[in-house]
Design a protein around this motif. Structure first.
Motif, mmCIF file in Angstrom:
data_model
loop_
_atom_site.group_PDB
_atom_site.id
_atom_site.type_symbol
_atom_site.label_atom_id
_atom_site.label_comp_id
_atom_site.label_asym_id
_atom_site.label_seq_id
_atom_site.Cartn_x
_atom_site.Cartn_y
_atom_site.Cartn_z
ATOM 1 N N PHE A 140 0.839 -1.199 0.000
ATOM 2 C CA PHE A 140 0.000 0.000 0.000
ATOM 3 C C PHE A 140 0.876 1.251 0.000
ATOM 4 O O PHE A 140 0.616 2.211 -0.746
ATOM 5 C CB PHE A 140 -0.925 0.005 1.219
ATOM 6 N N TRP A 171 1.004 4.078 -2.822
ATOM 7 C CA TRP A 171 0.668 5.461 -2.432
ATOM 8 C C TRP A 171 1.743 6.412 -2.956
ATOM 9 O O TRP A 171 1.425 7.504 -3.444
ATOM 10 C CB TRP A 171 0.545 5.564 -0.917
ATOM 11 N N TYR A 172 3.001 5.994 -2.871
ATOM 12 C CA TYR A 172 4.098 6.804 -3.388
ATOM 13 C C TYR A 172 3.994 6.947 -4.905
ATOM 14 O O TYR A 172 4.196 8.044 -5.455
ATOM 15 C CB TYR A 172 5.432 6.178 -3.002
ATOM 16 N N GLN A 218 1.289 6.791 -6.716
ATOM 17 C CA GLN A 218 0.169 7.702 -7.004
ATOM 18 C C GLN A 218 0.555 9.153 -6.716
ATOM 19 O O GLN A 218 0.188 10.064 -7.475
ATOM 20 C CB GLN A 218 -1.055 7.309 -6.177
ATOM 21 N N ASP A 219 1.286 9.379 -5.632
ATOM 22 C CA ASP A 219 1.767 10.722 -5.303
ATOM 23 C C ASP A 219 2.619 11.263 -6.438
ATOM 24 O O ASP A 219 2.466 12.410 -6.877
ATOM 25 C CB ASP A 219 2.569 10.654 -3.991
ATOM 26 N N THR A 244 5.915 2.137 6.185
ATOM 27 C CA THR A 244 4.607 2.449 6.751
ATOM 28 C C THR A 244 4.692 2.305 8.263
ATOM 29 O O THR A 244 5.396 1.439 8.777
ATOM 30 C CB THR A 244 3.508 1.515 6.210
ATOM 31 N N CYS A 258 4.703 6.561 5.344
ATOM 32 C CA CYS A 258 3.251 6.736 5.386
ATOM 33 C C CYS A 258 2.743 6.316 6.769
ATOM 34 O O CYS A 258 2.949 5.173 7.182
ATOM 35 C CB CYS A 258 2.559 5.863 4.331
ATOM 36 N N ILE A 280 -0.284 5.241 8.546
ATOM 37 C CA ILE A 280 -1.581 4.741 8.112
ATOM 38 C C ILE A 280 -2.335 4.110 9.274
ATOM 39 O O ILE A 280 -1.751 3.695 10.276
ATOM 40 C CB ILE A 280 -1.435 3.710 6.970
ATOM 41 N N LEU A 311 -6.876 1.117 -4.712
ATOM 42 C CA LEU A 311 -5.663 1.880 -4.999
ATOM 43 C C LEU A 311 -4.963 1.342 -6.242
ATOM 44 O O LEU A 311 -4.471 2.116 -7.071
ATOM 45 C CB LEU A 311 -4.728 1.825 -3.788
ATOM 46 N N VAL A 343 -4.671 7.071 5.282
ATOM 47 C CA VAL A 343 -3.363 7.709 5.387
ATOM 48 C C VAL A 343 -3.507 8.999 6.178
ATOM 49 O O VAL A 343 -4.147 9.954 5.733
ATOM 50 C CB VAL A 343 -2.771 7.988 3.992
#
Length: 336
Positions: free
Chosen positions: A156, A160-161, A163-164, A201, A232, A234, A247, A287
């Motif tokens: 995850f 997330w990275y 997507q960032d 995380t 992150c 979370i 995601l 997050v």
């Protein structure tokens, strides 16, 4: 991209509406080299893929070298006339088991995607071999598996990275996928030039503790002269946040709008993890925040030279409350 599952479904509908069935139902998938046909054996509905090799067949040793597993047969067949092609040889991948149709369609889809996006200087044999070999390893390892809770959190964070990055560079080619080494057990999750980004995380934002997997993970070298920790914070949930399934689809859609080649690589990396996204719809992650630290020379870490002789594979935890001098602005990790 071409959806092979829908092509097979359409062929079955056509067969069901016909009063007199054929022995094999064929459908043209591509009109460019290599020309591809999807096929269905009308007796047992097993799937097939025909790959046009032209007028000359492969050498017997090439066919013998292709990776195989139970439920798959591979042959080279000659046809006087298949569609509008006369006297061509075809590599035929056939499903030989009535079970496992869904995964067999995924394998054939992967073969088709790689053939469609291949470089012109890459031979059909090389592409087919690479794809089948990856799937051979996949089945040898037992197929799909459920990631542990820790592995789910790690994936995850990496997604997330990604997507960032995609959100920060909305018009750039998604080359971040080429830098992603986490699924292939790279030392650093993301590596670009001589800089690495390691994704971590943390659940409890009060203790701010992250885990380092071994004594080499934060080692600085000529190849990786700087390492950033993208952390992150979370909170797992059953009702709020984003699921891994959601995601993955969000990231996939963003990549698909920019590059078919990078989308294919992204999907391949998920397959390397033996990740089946349908298994990850019920658990969510919220997050809370993201923090970035530079693991510079004086950053607290354990290195191989710090360990007594004979000690290795040491995992340890770092309390980030003692690392405030190394905290950086989140934007810094994205400055290339």
């Amino acid at each position: 991209m071409l959806n092979l599952k829908l092509e097979f479904e359409q062929m079955i509908k056509e067969l069901n509406s016909q009063s007199q069935q054929e022995v094999y139902k064929l459908r043209v998938l591509t009109a460019e080299s290599p020309i591809l046909f999807a096929g269905i054996d009308t007796v047992n509905m097993n799937r097939q893929l025909y790959i046009d090799l032209g007028f000359e067949p492969w050498e017997p040793d090439q066919l013998k070298a292709l990776p195989k597993w139970r439920g798959l047969s591979i042959k080279i067949e000659y046809y006087e006339k298949l569609a509008l092609l006369k006297g061509h040889h075809y590599l035929v991948l056939r499903q030989e088991s009535e079970h496992g149709t869904d995964i067999f369609e995924v394998v054939l889809q992967n073969v088709v995607d790689h053939l469609i996006t291949r470089d012109q200087n890459e031979s059909v044999f090389t592409v087919v071999y690479k794809v089948l070999d990856r799937w051979r390893v996949f089945f040898q390892k037992g197929g799909y598996r459920k990631l542990t809770e820790e592995q789910q959190r790690g994936l995850f964070g990496e997604l997330w990275y990604i997507q960032d990055w995609l959100n920060r560079f909305p018009t750039a080619p998604p080359l971040i996928i080429e830098q992603w080494e986490g699924p292939t057990s790279g030392r650093i999750d993301f590596k670009h030039s001589n800089r690495g980004v390691e994704i971590k995380t943390a659940i409890n934002k009060l203790t701010k503790t992250i885990k380092i997997s071994n004594e080499n993970q934060l080692r600085l070298t000529n190849a990786v002269s700087s390492i950033y920790l993208y952390v992150c914070f979370i909170e797992p949930s059953k009702t709020h946040g984003v699921s891994l399934h959601a995601l993955v689809n969000e990231v996939r859609n963003q990549i698909a709008s920019r590059s078919d080649r990078m989308l294919l690589k992204f999907n391949d990396l998920l397959e390397d993890l033996r990740f089946k996204e349908e298994d990850y719809t019920d658990d969510f992650f919220f997050v809370d925040k993201v923090e970035v630290y530079e693991a510079a020379t004086n950053f607290p870490r354990i290195l191989q030279e710090d360990l007594p002789k004979g000690i290795s594979h040491v995992s340890y935890s770092i309390d980030l409350t003692h690392c405030m001098e190394f905290e950086r602005d989140v934007d810094e990790v994205f400055d290339l």
